[in-house]
Design an enzyme around this catalytic site. Structure first.
Site, PDB file in Angstrom:
ATOM      1  N   CYS A 151      32.188  43.175  22.861  1.00  0.00           N
ATOM      2  CA  CYS A 151      31.200  44.439  22.897  1.00  0.00           C
ATOM      3  C   CYS A 151      31.868  45.623  23.385  1.00  0.00           C
ATOM      4  O   CYS A 151      32.951  45.597  23.734  1.00  0.00           O
ATOM      5  CB  CYS A 151      29.957  43.825  23.577  1.00  0.00           C
TER       6      CYS A 151
ATOM      7  N   CYS B 141      33.046  45.918  26.856  1.00  0.00           N
ATOM      8  CA  CYS B 141      34.318  44.987  26.958  1.00  0.00           C
ATOM      9  C   CYS B 141      35.448  45.432  26.484  1.00  0.00           C
ATOM     10  O   CYS B 141      36.823  45.627  27.087  1.00  0.00           O
ATOM     11  CB  CYS B 141      34.041  43.375  26.629  1.00  0.00           C
TER      12      CYS B 141
ATOM     13  N   HIS C  31      29.969  39.529  31.397  1.00  0.00           N
ATOM     14  CA  HIS C  31      30.623  38.846  30.154  1.00  0.00           C
ATOM     15  C   HIS C  31      31.756  38.223  30.521  1.00  0.00           C
ATOM     16  O   HIS C  31      32.732  38.649  31.480  1.00  0.00           O
ATOM     17  CB  HIS C  31      31.032  39.954  29.236  1.00  0.00           C
TER      18      HIS C  31
ATOM     19  N   GLU D 143      34.877  38.596  29.111  1.00  0.00           N
ATOM     20  CA  GLU D 143      35.941  39.251  29.266  1.00  0.00           C
ATOM     21  C   GLU D 143      36.098  39.983  30.494  1.00  0.00           C
ATOM     22  O   GLU D 143      37.251  40.193  31.112  1.00  0.00           O
ATOM     23  CB  GLU D 143      35.931  40.421  28.140  1.00  0.00           C
TER      24      GLU D 143
END
Length: 146
Positions: free
Chosen positions: A78, A81, A48, A50
């Site tokens: 999420c 993260c 992801h 992040e």
């Protein structure tokens, strides 16, 4: 946030879910790392935006803690993260669109509100929300039949 939005656009062009992030030095505003999602490209479900910028900035600084750093991301992080943001001790989190289905900050498990969470960054949601949400809507609209 403009840098995060640009990274999200590039992610969408690569057929990744258009989420972008930029991690900056809170004192100078210097961008330490910026990326968009790369889960498909890297065949890595943890890639992801992040996670990628946290890894890059920590490596670049030679520190596991990103104290004094601020994270800009186009979508509410999420749970995975959000946990990484806490572990990294990010000072401030700025995010664009809220994510009622997959978010882990204002929705879902609300990671920063858990007793087991050892660090809660300052959180500012809804930054450039319309632009971030439209990137997501356009991406999924183009992929859904009818």
């Amino acid at each position: 946030m403009e840098r995060a939005l640009a990274e999200a656009r590039r992610a969408g062009e690569r057929d990744e879910v258009p989420v972008g992030a930029a991690l900056v030095d809170g004192a100078t505003g210097a961008v330490l790392a910026a990326s968009g999602n790369r889960t498909r490209e890297l065949n890595d479900p943890t890639a992801h935006a992040e996670m990628l910028v946290i890894r890059e900035a920590a490596s670049r600084l030679g520190e596991q803690r990103l104290v004094g750093c601020d994270l800009y991301v186009t979508l509410e992080p999420c749970p995975m993260c959000a946990t990484a943001i806490s572990f990294a001790r990010v000072r401030r989190l700025y995010f664009g669109a809220f994510d009622p289905k997959g978010g882990g900050v204002d929705h879902g498990p609300r990671i920063f509100d858990q007793a087991s969470c050892t660090h809660r960054p300052e959180v500012y949601g809804g930054i450039a929300e319309s632009a971030a949400a439209e990137l997501m809507r356009a991406f999924f609209r183009a992929r859904r039949p009818g």
